[in-house]
Design an enzyme around this catalytic site. Structure first.
Site, short mmCIF file in Angstrom:
data_model
loop_
_atom_site.label_atom_id
_atom_site.label_comp_id
_atom_site.label_asym_id
_atom_site.label_seq_id
_atom_site.Cartn_x
_atom_site.Cartn_y
_atom_site.Cartn_z
N LYS A 62 27.97 58.97 51.52
CA LYS A 62 28.54 58.29 50.35
C LYS A 62 30.06 58.50 50.30
O LYS A 62 30.81 57.56 50.07
CB LYS A 62 27.88 58.82 49.06
CG LYS A 62 26.43 58.35 48.95
CD LYS A 62 25.63 59.06 47.88
CE LYS A 62 24.16 58.61 47.96
NZ LYS A 62 23.26 59.29 47.03
N GLN A 104 23.58 64.05 42.67
CA GLN A 104 22.61 63.94 43.76
C GLN A 104 21.33 64.70 43.40
O GLN A 104 21.37 65.87 43.05
CB GLN A 104 23.23 64.50 45.05
CG GLN A 104 22.37 64.31 46.28
CD GLN A 104 22.20 62.84 46.68
OE1 GLN A 104 23.13 62.06 46.66
NE2 GLN A 104 20.98 62.47 47.02
N ASP A 134 24.20 55.17 39.40
CA ASP A 134 22.83 55.17 39.91
C ASP A 134 21.93 54.25 39.07
O ASP A 134 20.83 53.90 39.49
CB ASP A 134 22.25 56.60 39.86
CG ASP A 134 22.26 57.27 41.22
OD1 ASP A 134 22.28 56.54 42.23
OD2 ASP A 134 22.22 58.51 41.26
#
Ligand code: NAP
Length: 315
Positions: free
Chosen positions: A53, A97, A120
């Site tokens: 990422k 995460q 997200d």
């Protein structure tokens, strides 16, 4: 006839190029989008994902920051970290995460992320926006699946779509996106009766189960589009043979690495599907591309007042 292979790497690189050009325009206007990635502890898989990422941000021109609190962090301390990121103007996207260590209340942490920075798309506010078709941030993997369909000219409106899996991160949001795209959608799960029969109704079949090669040819209507979200590591010889017997290329890499990556769809399905996403190289690459796209979208939406032209384009 063999299925058309829907090349996720190619589609993801198109999206990344578009996002990079948008980032350039925004940066020239003094609004470089920024992403903060919070990686707690040292989970090896999470470290790999986060590295990907951050690297992608660098390639595209998005400012990125990696925060690495220790494994022992408490819910309170992690909440404080998220709240600090919420307040920082140059941070447009916050990604925590998963998984988090067991002492941390993951739901509390995800709820604490400002919905405007929730790249997200997991916050209930964004879930609500998606289900009521308002502008918001959509989870990356489901958004990527819709991009694959759109950019491959596969019609969605009026089609029968079957989604196997009802998780909050893949199954439910992809079903919602397909409904919003005017498909007729059935969502299946572990209690569904006659799963093969239900799946055979699908013009578009999405498998998001987490079971290596579970969707065999009996589940697929000839000519259907099959989207394989699964990412399963196969290490057992017998399982490998069930899936890849006679595949010399896979055999070679299985021998070398002792494992191979397989989706939820059995490779034999490519003999009868009309189009199919491969694993690897199908849905996977879209996830990071859509994270980049979401970060830019979050920047445009949140800083919209200072960038009327960009905000108007978004509306
Ligand atoms: P999950 O949370 O474990 O959900 C799995 C779903 O599959 C559940 O709804 C479950 O039903 C259903 N299921 C399990 N066994 C079944 C069976 N025998 N018959 C019918 N349904 C069954 O998984 P997830 O997070 O959605 O992920 C699914 C897969 O996608 C995994 O392989 C994951 O690694 C992969 N994934 C890939 C990406 C990517 O970027 N490519 C991103 C995210 C996830 P119940 O609800 O009844 O338990």
């Amino acid at each position: 006839m063999a299925a058309i292979i829907l090349d996720g790497n190619k589609i993801a690189s198109e999206i990344r190029a578009e996002v990079a050009s948008e980032v350039k325009t925004m940066a020239e206007a003094g609004m470089r989008p920024g992403l903060a990635v919070v990686l707690v502890g040292h989970n090896p898989a999470s470290e790999i994902y986060v590295r990907g990422k951050v690297k992608s941000c660098e390639e595209i021109g998005i400012y990125s920051e990696k925060l690495t609190p220790p494994d022992s962090i408490s819910t309170q301390d992690l909440l404080r970290l998220v709240q600090q990121l919420n307040k920082r103007d140059e941070i447009d996207g916050i990604l925590v995460q998963l998984p988090l260590p067991s002492q941390v209340d993951s739901k509390k942490i995800l709820m604490a992320v400002d919905p405007a920075k929730d790249v997200d798309g997991f916050h209930p506010v964004n879930v609500g926006f998606l289900s009521t078709q308002r502008p918001g941030l959509v989870p990356c993997t489901p958004a990527g699946i819709l991009e694959i369909l759109k950019r491959s000219n596969i019609p969605v409106a009026g089609q029968e779509a079957v989604v196997v899996g009802r998780s909050d991160i893949v199954g439910k949001p992809v079903a919602m996106l397909l409904i919003n795209g005017n498909a007729t959608v059935t969502v299946c799960h572990s209690k569904t009766r006659d799963l093969p029969g239900v799946c055979r109704r699908a013009d578009i079949l999405v498998a998001a189960i987490g079971r290596a090669g579970m969707i065999t040819r009996d589940f697929v209507k000839p000519g259907a589009t099959v989207i394989d979200v699964g990412m399963n590591k196969v290490t057992e010889r017998a399982e490998f043979d069930r899936l890849f017997a006679g595949n010399a290329k896979r055999e070679e890499s299985f021998r070398a690495k002792g494992s191979t990556l397989v989706g939820d769809v059995h490779p034999e399905v490519s003999e009868i599907a009309g189009a199919i996403t491969p694993v690897p190289g199908g849905v996977g690459p879209l996830t990071i591309a859509m994270l980049m796209s979401n970060t830019v979208k979050a920047a445009r939406m949140r800083r919209g007042a200072r960038a009327p032209a960009l905000a108007a384009e978004h509306a």
